[in-house]
Design a protein around this motif. Sequence first.
Motif, PDB file in Angstrom:
ATOM      1  N   ARG A   9      20.026 -59.731 -29.534  1.00 57.82           N
ATOM      2  CA  ARG A   9      18.929 -59.105 -30.263  1.00 57.82           C
ATOM      3  C   ARG A   9      19.336 -58.905 -31.725  1.00 57.82           C
ATOM      4  N   GLY A  10      18.456 -59.313 -32.641  1.00 53.50           N
ATOM      5  CA  GLY A  10      18.738 -59.184 -34.060  1.00 53.50           C
ATOM      6  C   GLY A  10      19.493 -60.368 -34.637  1.00 53.50           C
ATOM      7  N   ASP A  11      20.002 -61.246 -33.796  1.00 51.50           N
ATOM      8  CA  ASP A  11      20.747 -62.418 -34.241  1.00 51.50           C
ATOM      9  C   ASP A  11      19.765 -63.582 -34.353  1.00 51.50           C
ATOM     10  N   LEU A  12      19.357 -63.894 -35.581  1.00 49.00           N
ATOM     11  CA  LEU A  12      18.318 -64.893 -35.788  1.00 49.00           C
ATOM     12  C   LEU A  12      18.890 -66.155 -36.427  1.00 49.00           C
ATOM     13  N   PRO A  13      18.313 -67.300 -36.127  1.00 46.18           N
ATOM     14  CA  PRO A  13      18.773 -68.544 -36.746  1.00 46.18           C
ATOM     15  C   PRO A  13      18.254 -68.652 -38.176  1.00 46.18           C
ATOM     16  N   LEU A  14      19.049 -68.244 -39.134  1.00 42.59           N
ATOM     17  CA  LEU A  14      18.663 -68.287 -40.546  1.00 42.59           C
ATOM     18  C   LEU A  14      19.541 -69.268 -41.319  1.00 42.59           C
ATOM     19  N   SER A  15      19.884 -70.384 -40.693  1.00 44.89           N
ATOM     20  CA  SER A  15      20.784 -71.348 -41.320  1.00 44.89           C
ATOM     21  C   SER A  15      20.163 -71.995 -42.555  1.00 44.89           C
ATOM     22  N   HIS A  16      18.844 -72.029 -42.649  1.00 42.09           N
ATOM     23  CA  HIS A  16      18.200 -72.600 -43.825  1.00 42.09           C
ATOM     24  C   HIS A  16      18.161 -71.610 -44.989  1.00 42.09           C
ATOM     25  N   PHE A  17      18.754 -70.419 -44.804  1.00 39.56           N
ATOM     26  CA  PHE A  17      18.913 -69.426 -45.863  1.00 39.56           C
ATOM     27  C   PHE A  17      20.392 -69.072 -46.008  1.00 39.56           C
ATOM     28  N   PRO A  18      21.212 -69.963 -46.583  1.00 43.50           N
ATOM     29  CA  PRO A  18      22.627 -69.609 -46.730  1.00 43.50           C
ATOM     30  C   PRO A  18      22.814 -68.458 -47.723  1.00 43.50           C
ATOM     31  N   ALA A  19      21.907 -68.371 -48.713  1.00 46.90           N
ATOM     32  CA  ALA A  19      21.954 -67.289 -49.709  1.00 46.90           C
ATOM     33  C   ALA A  19      20.525 -66.993 -50.129  1.00 46.90           C
ATOM     34  N   ILE A  20      20.256 -65.726 -50.458  1.00 45.25           N
ATOM     35  CA  ILE A  20      18.899 -65.328 -50.850  1.00 45.25           C
ATOM     36  C   ILE A  20      18.982 -64.155 -51.815  1.00 45.25           C
ATOM     37  N   TYR A  21      18.014 -64.110 -52.718  1.00 46.42           N
ATOM     38  CA  TYR A  21      17.890 -62.977 -53.636  1.00 46.42           C
ATOM     39  C   TYR A  21      16.708 -62.135 -53.178  1.00 46.42           C
ATOM     40  N   VAL A  22      16.934 -60.846 -52.942  1.00 50.93           N
ATOM     41  CA  VAL A  22      15.879 -59.929 -52.516  1.00 50.93           C
ATOM     42  C   VAL A  22      15.486 -59.078 -53.716  1.00 50.93           C
ATOM     43  N   GLN A  23      14.217 -59.192 -54.099  1.00 52.00           N
ATOM     44  CA  GLN A  23      13.693 -58.449 -55.242  1.00 52.00           C
ATOM     45  C   GLN A  23      12.751 -57.373 -54.723  1.00 52.00           C
ATOM     46  N   SER A  24      12.940 -56.132 -55.197  1.00 51.02           N
ATOM     47  CA  SER A  24      12.109 -55.027 -54.729  1.00 51.02           C
ATOM     48  C   SER A  24      12.178 -53.880 -55.718  1.00 51.02           C
ATOM     49  N   GLU A  25      11.472 -52.809 -55.391  1.00 52.54           N
ATOM     50  CA  GLU A  25      11.584 -51.590 -56.186  1.00 52.54           C
ATOM     51  C   GLU A  25      13.002 -51.067 -56.062  1.00 52.54           C
ATOM     52  N   ARG A  26      13.399 -50.272 -57.009  1.00 48.87           N
ATOM     53  CA  ARG A  26      14.804 -49.843 -57.119  1.00 48.87           C
ATOM     54  C   ARG A  26      15.346 -49.170 -55.858  1.00 48.87           C
ATOM     55  N   HIS A  27      14.666 -48.203 -55.299  1.00 46.68           N
ATOM     56  CA  HIS A  27      15.185 -47.444 -54.157  1.00 46.68           C
ATOM     57  C   HIS A  27      14.329 -47.658 -52.907  1.00 46.68           C
ATOM     58  N   SER A  28      13.976 -48.876 -52.654  1.00 42.98           N
ATOM     59  CA  SER A  28      13.125 -49.194 -51.514  1.00 42.98           C
ATOM     60  C   SER A  28      13.927 -49.133 -50.213  1.00 42.98           C
ATOM     61  N   GLU A  29      13.469 -48.292 -49.299  1.00 45.65           N
ATOM     62  CA  GLU A  29      14.136 -48.189 -47.990  1.00 45.65           C
ATOM     63  C   GLU A  29      13.922 -49.455 -47.169  1.00 45.65           C
ATOM     64  N   LEU A  30      12.756 -50.063 -47.299  1.00 44.30           N
ATOM     65  CA  LEU A  30      12.490 -51.312 -46.589  1.00 44.30           C
ATOM     66  C   LEU A  30      13.430 -52.408 -47.085  1.00 44.30           C
ATOM     67  N   ALA A  31      13.648 -52.477 -48.397  1.00 44.73           N
ATOM     68  CA  ALA A  31      14.553 -53.494 -48.953  1.00 44.73           C
ATOM     69  C   ALA A  31      15.976 -53.295 -48.434  1.00 44.73           C
ATOM     70  N   ALA A  32      16.410 -52.044 -48.338  1.00 43.14           N
ATOM     71  CA  ALA A  32      17.758 -51.779 -47.817  1.00 43.14           C
ATOM     72  C   ALA A  32      17.886 -52.262 -46.375  1.00 43.14           C
ATOM     73  N   LEU A  33      16.846 -52.050 -45.572  1.00 42.39           N
ATOM     74  CA  LEU A  33      16.876 -52.508 -44.178  1.00 42.39           C
ATOM     75  C   LEU A  33      16.865 -54.036 -44.092  1.00 42.39           C
ATOM     76  N   VAL A  34      16.054 -54.672 -44.928  1.00 43.91           N
ATOM     77  CA  VAL A  34      15.988 -56.141 -44.926  1.00 43.91           C
ATOM     78  C   VAL A  34      17.340 -56.724 -45.335  1.00 43.91           C
ATOM     79  N   LYS A  35      17.947 -56.147 -46.372  1.00 48.48           N
ATOM     80  CA  LYS A  35      19.263 -56.627 -46.815  1.00 48.48           C
ATOM     81  C   LYS A  35      20.314 -56.445 -45.728  1.00 48.48           C
ATOM     82  N   ALA A  36      20.259 -55.332 -45.022  1.00 48.56           N
ATOM     83  CA  ALA A  36      21.208 -55.100 -43.926  1.00 48.56           C
ATOM     84  C   ALA A  36      21.020 -56.142 -42.826  1.00 48.56           C
ATOM     85  N   ARG A  37      19.766 -56.498 -42.526  1.00 42.18           N
ATOM     86  CA  ARG A  37      19.496 -57.517 -41.506  1.00 42.18           C
ATOM     87  C   ARG A  37      20.021 -58.890 -41.962  1.00 42.18           C
ATOM     88  N   PHE A  38      19.829 -59.198 -43.250  1.00 43.08           N
ATOM     89  CA  PHE A  38      20.359 -60.462 -43.767  1.00 43.08           C
ATOM     90  C   PHE A  38      21.875 -60.489 -43.647  1.00 43.08           C
TER      91      PHE A  38
END
Length: 159
Positions: A24-53
């Motif tokens: 669970r939580g282990d997704l096939p993201l091989s087509h995303f070796p690196a990514i830039y996440v752009q969001s508001e400065r203190h976005s809690e959703l962005a922090a969660l997305v970055k943690a998942r990445f």
Amino acid sequence: MARLTTLLMVLAALLLSSCGFHLRGDLPLSHFPAIYVQSERHSELAALVKARFSYNKVTLLDSYQQDAPVLELVKDSLERRTLSLFPNGQVAEYELIYKVQYRLTMPNADTQPYQFELYRDYQDDPNQALAKAKELELLLGELRQQAANRILRQLSRLQ
């Protein structure tokens, strides 16, 4: 006996891997070796997305790079809609609507917009205001986690 046990373990591992089983939580993201996440400065959703990445071994870039995908978290918002009232006219139950908008820009491709909504029911009790405020905070945290998981699931399906 030890050989039979080892053989059965290897067979079970092969069956699980051949059927496409993933933790669970282990997704096939091989087509995303690196990514830039752009969001508001203190976005809690962005922090969660970055943690998942990070969990899925995707390198998070500190700045925009032309040859890397960009995930832009445009907006996340919470709305409440009244579902029912007490006999005295106070709100008894709300429907919480968590809306998320984001865009994905792949190198040498057009930007693709995405959006979705998540729903939860929330019972209010004016006599338990402090406890209900804490419950609302917990529900919002769960909605954000669910949204982060959904974003990554949608990205894992892209080619």
